[in-house]
Design a protein around this motif. Structure first.
Motif, mmCIF file in Angstrom:
data_model
loop_
_atom_site.group_PDB
_atom_site.id
_atom_site.type_symbol
_atom_site.label_atom_id
_atom_site.label_comp_id
_atom_site.label_asym_id
_atom_site.label_seq_id
_atom_site.Cartn_x
_atom_site.Cartn_y
_atom_site.Cartn_z
ATOM 1 N N THR A 112 0.848 -1.199 0.000
ATOM 2 C CA THR A 112 0.000 0.000 0.000
ATOM 3 C C THR A 112 0.881 1.246 0.000
ATOM 4 O O THR A 112 0.729 2.139 -0.849
ATOM 5 C CB THR A 112 -0.945 -0.007 1.217
ATOM 6 N N GLN A 142 -4.112 6.967 5.241
ATOM 7 C CA GLN A 142 -4.665 5.641 4.970
ATOM 8 C C GLN A 142 -4.014 4.645 5.933
ATOM 9 O O GLN A 142 -2.784 4.574 6.025
ATOM 10 C CB GLN A 142 -4.374 5.262 3.515
ATOM 11 N N HIS A 144 -3.322 1.462 6.159
ATOM 12 C CA HIS A 144 -2.338 0.457 5.758
ATOM 13 C C HIS A 144 -1.051 1.068 5.230
ATOM 14 O O HIS A 144 -0.096 0.357 4.957
ATOM 15 C CB HIS A 144 -2.936 -0.473 4.708
ATOM 16 N N VAL A 195 -8.187 3.004 10.103
ATOM 17 C CA VAL A 195 -7.979 1.736 9.426
ATOM 18 C C VAL A 195 -9.247 0.945 9.171
ATOM 19 O O VAL A 195 -9.285 0.107 8.279
ATOM 20 C CB VAL A 195 -6.928 0.892 10.155
ATOM 21 N N MET A 197 -11.998 0.772 7.202
ATOM 22 C CA MET A 197 -12.106 1.554 5.972
ATOM 23 C C MET A 197 -13.470 2.219 5.801
ATOM 24 O O MET A 197 -14.497 1.646 6.140
ATOM 25 C CB MET A 197 -11.771 0.670 4.788
ATOM 26 N N GLY A 232 -7.959 4.414 -0.106
ATOM 27 C CA GLY A 232 -7.717 3.474 -1.190
ATOM 28 C C GLY A 232 -8.893 3.453 -2.146
ATOM 29 O O GLY A 232 -10.015 3.812 -1.771
ATOM 30 N N ASP A 233 -8.631 3.017 -3.368
ATOM 31 C CA ASP A 233 -9.743 2.952 -4.327
ATOM 32 C C ASP A 233 -10.730 1.852 -3.942
ATOM 33 O O ASP A 233 -11.943 2.007 -4.072
ATOM 34 C CB ASP A 233 -9.252 2.789 -5.774
ATOM 35 N N GLY A 234 -10.201 0.746 -3.398
ATOM 36 C CA GLY A 234 -11.107 -0.311 -2.944
ATOM 37 C C GLY A 234 -11.972 0.179 -1.792
ATOM 38 O O GLY A 234 -13.142 -0.192 -1.676
ATOM 39 N N GLU A 235 -11.406 1.023 -0.980
ATOM 40 C CA GLU A 235 -12.111 1.561 0.189
ATOM 41 C C GLU A 235 -13.381 2.318 -0.198
ATOM 42 O O GLU A 235 -14.317 2.432 0.597
ATOM 43 C CB GLU A 235 -11.157 2.497 0.951
ATOM 44 N N GLU A 238 -16.946 1.167 0.529
ATOM 45 C CA GLU A 238 -17.610 1.298 1.830
ATOM 46 C C GLU A 238 -18.649 2.416 1.737
ATOM 47 O O GLU A 238 -18.331 3.515 1.268
ATOM 48 C CB GLU A 238 -16.584 1.667 2.932
ATOM 49 N N ASN A 263 -4.714 2.412 -7.278
ATOM 50 C CA ASN A 263 -3.795 1.392 -7.781
ATOM 51 C C ASN A 263 -4.590 0.262 -8.449
ATOM 52 O O ASN A 263 -4.028 -0.755 -8.829
ATOM 53 C CB ASN A 263 -2.887 0.867 -6.663
ATOM 54 N N GLN A 265 -6.338 -1.918 -7.373
ATOM 55 C CA GLN A 265 -6.390 -3.189 -6.661
ATOM 56 C C GLN A 265 -6.883 -2.998 -5.248
ATOM 57 O O GLN A 265 -6.640 -1.958 -4.636
ATOM 58 C CB GLN A 265 -4.987 -3.804 -6.589
ATOM 59 N N ARG A 266 -7.520 -4.027 -4.762
ATOM 60 C CA ARG A 266 -7.852 -4.066 -3.339
ATOM 61 C C ARG A 266 -7.133 -5.248 -2.721
ATOM 62 O O ARG A 266 -5.982 -5.480 -3.092
ATOM 63 C CB ARG A 266 -9.357 -4.075 -3.140
ATOM 64 N N LYS A 395 0.056 -0.941 -7.405
ATOM 65 C CA LYS A 395 0.161 -1.478 -6.047
ATOM 66 C C LYS A 395 1.465 -2.270 -5.930
ATOM 67 O O LYS A 395 1.807 -3.052 -6.806
ATOM 68 C CB LYS A 395 -1.054 -2.345 -5.744
ATOM 69 N N HIS A 410 -1.111 -7.375 -1.785
ATOM 70 C CA HIS A 410 -1.573 -6.780 -0.527
ATOM 71 C C HIS A 410 -1.093 -7.583 0.683
ATOM 72 O O HIS A 410 -0.835 -7.037 1.748
ATOM 73 C CB HIS A 410 -3.100 -6.680 -0.523
HETATM 74 C C1 LIG Z 1 -14.033 -1.967 7.235
HETATM 75 C C2 LIG Z 1 -12.864 -2.779 6.792
HETATM 76 N N1 LIG Z 1 -13.062 -3.905 6.098
HETATM 77 C C3 LIG Z 1 -12.017 -4.657 5.685
HETATM 78 C C4 LIG Z 1 -10.732 -4.303 5.981
HETATM 79 C C5 LIG Z 1 -9.577 -5.202 5.562
HETATM 80 N N2 LIG Z 1 -8.752 -4.602 4.496
HETATM 81 C C6 LIG Z 1 -7.655 -3.955 4.787
HETATM 82 S S1 LIG Z 1 -6.901 -3.289 3.461
HETATM 83 C C7 LIG Z 1 -8.013 -3.938 2.409
HETATM 84 C C8 LIG Z 1 -7.876 -3.670 0.947
HETATM 85 C C9 LIG Z 1 -7.636 -2.217 0.688
HETATM 86 O O1 LIG Z 1 -7.723 -1.884 -0.646
HETATM 87 P P1 LIG Z 1 -7.672 -0.389 -1.086
HETATM 88 O O2 LIG Z 1 -8.683 0.407 -0.345
HETATM 89 O O3 LIG Z 1 -7.757 -0.349 -2.561
HETATM 90 O O4 LIG Z 1 -6.264 0.109 -0.566
HETATM 91 P P2 LIG Z 1 -4.823 -0.138 -1.170
HETATM 92 O O5 LIG Z 1 -4.107 -0.992 -0.190
HETATM 93 O O6 LIG Z 1 -4.994 -0.808 -2.489
HETATM 94 O O7 LIG Z 1 -4.235 1.219 -1.305
HETATM 95 C C10 LIG Z 1 -8.973 -4.646 3.134
HETATM 96 C C11 LIG Z 1 -10.120 -5.358 2.537
HETATM 97 C C12 LIG Z 1 -10.568 -3.115 6.742
HETATM 98 N N3 LIG Z 1 -9.369 -2.664 7.103
HETATM 99 N N4 LIG Z 1 -11.633 -2.357 7.100
#
Ligand SMILES: Cc1ncc(C[n+]2csc(CCOP(=O)(O)OP(=O)(O)O)c2C)c(N)n1
Ligand SMILES: [Mg+2]
Length: 891
Positions: A112, A142, A144, A195, A197, A232-235, A238, A263, A265-266, A395, A410
């Protein structure tokens, strides 16, 4: 009509397009972009008027929002900044790799931060403002990416090698580092937790709005400080991440900047393998009214785009889905040439001067400091709307074989020697081949130009970030006067605890010292709680003031919005309101202002719905009062299953720094809130309060002598039996709105059944539970010493008779103190789903009304052999209690 062969048709189309583009270029050169924009608008209108259906799109092409000619040069030393960034990268990765060398790896994330390094470093070197000049930026990092933030703090000399070594080993001597941003664990470092997300973005939005609120109300000097949220883009999947994005646009919060690290990716794989997350986000944010800046391509692409006269490259860029882009990221230049460029000979021609290696190395926007710098500059200068930066990255950037762009990246926590060597070489870290396998941390000498540069930049930007510091002075005292009226009771007049709370809140708002610090927060329920008088009295906050004439202008309590209004009327969003609570409750640190939030809401929609935000408030050391209104499974009549709350007190028990109470009477509320303000704002304890308040009305009695301490500790004797020498004895515990039922039962038990009962008001099973366990733990660890006695045991040491407890919450609440009682207790509670019914019918259904208290008491006496079972049967008959009734807990 002349037949046009398909090939000729295509040529004609191309010529026509060429001519239009040439005319546009001419206007662009002669009249500038504004003129082009006007012409395009007029063309669009003209086309529509003539029946041309234009497809809706909120998107712009898949290129950088800021074009190469709009770009400015970056100040400072790009070379040095690159070296510093490499050092941060190395130490961040080394920290995680070292933490996972042992058999029992303890996790951490490399990929990350590896993808976000440029996004952070440009911020640290040029934008993020520290707090040393009184105000500064508020940054939501962020979660992570924490390893990178620690690695930088290490280079800055703010933490040392021991800390890095003890990453995720927080109990180690010398100090460890928390896995993620947690102010609870690192109160001098992290300001806000992120953290879980989605919580960072929503808290950032309400933080930006709260800064405006403080400025508009004159509690803070207007400043140019920004709120940055890195996510994060995966975030963004939420609901909390995007659920509140219309607010900052509506409120024109140009002090808010989101940076989304795209990136693509999640955790498990691509965010949108078959689509484009960047375009999806662009449409959502533009639709909501944000200034959107896409940072997709690095400088190497500029000259190619300049040559792209026919828009072929832009078209190609826009048609690739993310899953395929990810494939390019892990492939070599030959693959990219064949599959990306190879679809059209004209595209291939554009890159024929580039080797495969050069093709592979063309960077993305989020890895190019110049592009990122320009985006941040534009964002910080933008007026009238919040900005989101959509930065494209890879990523695990720089990890190469160790995971760059791969689906597993990841989770990547280890690197073998070969991978470490490659990483070291790529980023030019001066560590020898012999040493590299040990993954040593690397910090240049104190007087090196790198360290000096980092420090100079931070000094120029008013200090290190992140830094958390309590910037307010504690309050001196809390005056007794405000609370005294409530000690006297209502002299027979009926009132609900909600009415009492609202009256107390109004008094606090009028107080000379405290008044301006009070922040009432309500999610569209002010009328439910009888708070509408406050609309007029202190106004509803609105930066714009009130630009309309409210329909109820001619009434006394009209809906008054004002730019210095005090109430945060958030609309129907408990999550948004809670984010405001976090902002107001942490302002004593972040902004040096002791604001005291009172957030009142439907109790069922608190811990149950937004428990994670409440957890974050605890982590952030937020202070203030949560008021669960319309509380109680049976006290809230009519509303039914989804509204009637018999759970929230149980949930509150698990929040370590939440002090929760279920008060019954006016004076209990007054004592609790007075002491709460003292503990939080005079003594500076990092706690917050949860009180349930109800809407049942009854006369409020006068405070019994000496009750204060017991109210706060969790129980006190409200009324003694009038015939203490009677042979049949009982101790009755009641809480909240069920306490009057218990008092009624006491009277009937005495007059009809000759049972002399003492009545206790149990204000907090949670406090009793915590104290009991603290005492028990002390006793366990001090076997040779005189054992201490839990408060509840002490209260009941000479209390005779059977024990009966009744509350409007699940039976687990009284059960929590069972072990410290002299005898087993019979518990009445409201386990089960609610029902829409009257209060009386609900209390009968859940078996918590006075009749069940009577039956429970007599039943316990019968089991003890003190009375005949027939008396219990008779009592049941007399009170219409059906012993074969279905169990409400499961029906
Ligand atoms: C509410 C919640 N659900 C699940 C997680 C577990 N988790 C940590 S990082 C991650 C993927 C993150 O992807 P992204 O948001 O794209 O961040 P990147 O690392 O790619 O920058 C997940 C599912 C979490 N931290 N918080
Ligand atoms: Mg991602």
């Amino acid at each position: 009509m002349r037949y046009i062969a398909p090939k000729d048709a295509a040529e004609l189309d191309a010529t026509e397009t060429r001519e239009w583009l040439d005319s546009l270029d001419y206007v662009l050169q002669s009249g500038g972009p504004a003129k082009v924009a006007r012409l395009l608008r007029e063309l669009t209108i003209h086309a529509r008027q003539n029946g041309v259906k234009l497809p809706f799109t909120a998107n712009t092409p898949y290129i950088n929002t800021i074009s190469a000619d709009e770009q400015v040069l970056m100040p400072g030393s790009p070379d040095l900044e690159r070296r510093i960034k490499s050092l941060v990268r190395w130490n961040a990765a080394a920290m995680v790799v070292r933490a996972n060398k042992a058999e029992e790896g303890i996790g951490g994330h490399i990929s990350t931060y590896a993808s976000a390094a440029t996004l952070y470093e440009v911020g640290f070197n040029h934008f993020f403002r520290g707090h040393e000049n009184g105000d500064g930026d508020v940054i939501f990092f962020q979660g992570h990416a924490a390893p990178g933030i620690y690695a930088r703090a290490y280079l800055e000399g703010r933490i040392d090698e021991t800390h890095l070594e003890n990453f995720r080993r927080e109990t180690k001597a010398g100090g460890g580092l928390s896995s993620y941003p947690h102010p609870w664990l690192m109160p001098d470092f992290w300001e806000y937790p992120t953290v879980s997300m989605g919580l960072g973005p929503i808290m950032a939005i309400y933080q930006a709005r709260f800064i405006r609120y403080l400025e508009d109300r004159g509690l803070k000097q207007p400043s140019n400080s920004k709120v940055w949220a890195f996510l994060g883009d995966g975030e963004t999947d939420e609901p909390e991440a995007l659920g509140a994005i219309t607010l900052p646009a509506r409120e024109k919060l140009d002090n808010l900047i989101f940076v989304i690290n795209c990136n693509l990716q999640r955790l498990d794989g691509p965010v949108r393998g078959n689509g484009q997350i960047i375009q999806e986000l662009e449409a959502a944010f533009r639709g909501a009214g944000w200034n959107v800046i896409k940072v997709l391509w690095g400088r190497e692409w500029d000259s190619l785009l300049a040559k792209d006269r026919d828009g072929l490259l832009v078209k190609r860029m826009g048609e690739i889905v993310d899953g395929q882009y990810q494939k390019y990221a892990v492939s070599d230049g030959a693959y990219v040439r064949e599959h990306f460029w190879g679809v059209d000979p004209r595209l291939l021609d554009m890159v024929k001067h580039l080797s495969d290696d050069q093709l592979k190395k063309m960077t993305l926007g989020g890895h190019d400091p110049v592009k990122v710098f320009n985006a941040y500059k534009a964002a910080t200068e933008h007026k009238g709307a919040p900005t989101v930066i959509l930065a494209r990255t890879i990523k695990g950037y720089g990890l190469g074989e160790a995971g760059e762009g791969k689906n597993i990246t990841h989770q990547q926590k280890k690197m073998n020697e070969e991978e470490l060597r490659a990483f070291r070489t790529r980023f030019g870290i001066p560590i020898s081949d012999a040493e590299v396998g040990k993954t040593p941390f690397y910090r240049p000498a104190e007087d090196s130009i790198e360290i000096k540069y980092m420090r100079d930049r931070r000094m120029a930007l008013a200090g290190y970030v992140p830094t958390r510091k309590v910037r307010s002075e504690p309050l001196k005292t809390v005056s007794n006067e405000l609370f005294e009226e409530f000690y006297k009771g209502t002299e027979g007049r009926k009132a609900s605890t909600t009415m009492v709370f609202v009256r107390l809140l109004s008094k606090l708002l009028r107080d000379k010292e405290l008044g301006r610090l009070i922040v009432p927060i309500v999610p569209d329920e002010a009328r439910t709680f009888g708070m509408e008088a406050l609309f007029r009295a202190v106004g509803i906050y609105s930066h714009a003031g009130q630009v309309y004439e409210p329909v109820d202008m001619d009434t006394l309590l009209y809906y008054k919005e004002a730019s210095d209004g005090q109430i945060l009327e958030e609309g129907i969003t408990e999550a948004g309101s809670m984010s405001s609570f976090v902002a107001a409750g942490t302002a004593y640190a972040t902004h040096g202002v002791n604001t005291i939030p009172f957030f009142i809401y439907y109790s069922m929609f608190g811990f149950q719905r937004i428990g994670d935000l409440i957890w974050a408030a605890g982590d952030a050391r937020a202070r203030g009062f949560l008021l669960g209104g319309t509380a109680g499974r049976t006290t809230l009549a009519g509303e039914g299953l989804q509204h009637q709350d018999g759970n929230s007190q149980l949930f509150a028990l698990a929040y370590p720094n939440c002090v929760s109470y279920d008060p019954a009477f006016a004076y209990e509320i007054a004592v609790i809130i007075q002491d709460g303000i003292r503990r939080m704002y005079v003594d500076q304890e990092s706690i917050f309060y949860y009180l349930t308040v109800m809407n049942e009305q009854y006369a409020m009695p006068e405070i019994p002598k000496g009750a204060n301490e017991g109210i706060l500790k969790g129980m006190y004797k409200f009324r003694s039996a009038s015939k203490p020498d009677a042979p049949l004895r009982a101790q009755l515990f009641g809480s909240g709105a069920i306490l009057p039922e218990v008092i009624k039962a006491q009277e009937i038990l005495e007059s009809k059944y000759n049972v002399a009962a003492d009545v206790w008001s149990v204000t907090s099973y949670t406090e009793l539970y915590r104290e009991g366990h603290a005492v028990e733990r002390w006793n366990m660890l001090h076997p040779g010493e005189q054992p201490r006695v839990p408060y509840v045991t002490n209260c009941l040491k000479s209390a005779p008779g059977v024990l009966i407890a009744a509350s409007d919450y699940v039976k687990a609440m009284p059960d929590a103190i069972d072990r410290w009682l002299p005898r087993p207790m019979t518990v009445l509670g409201t386990d089960g789903f609610g029902r829409s019914e009257t209060r009386a019918a609900l209390r009968e259904f859940f078996e918590v009304d006075y009749r069940y208290v009577i039956v429970a008491t007599l039943g316990a006496l019968a089991r003890d052999g003190k009375i005949d079972a027939a008396i219990v049967d008779q009592a049941m008959k007399a009170h219409g209690v059906n012993p074969e009734k279905a169990n409400p807990a499961v029906s």
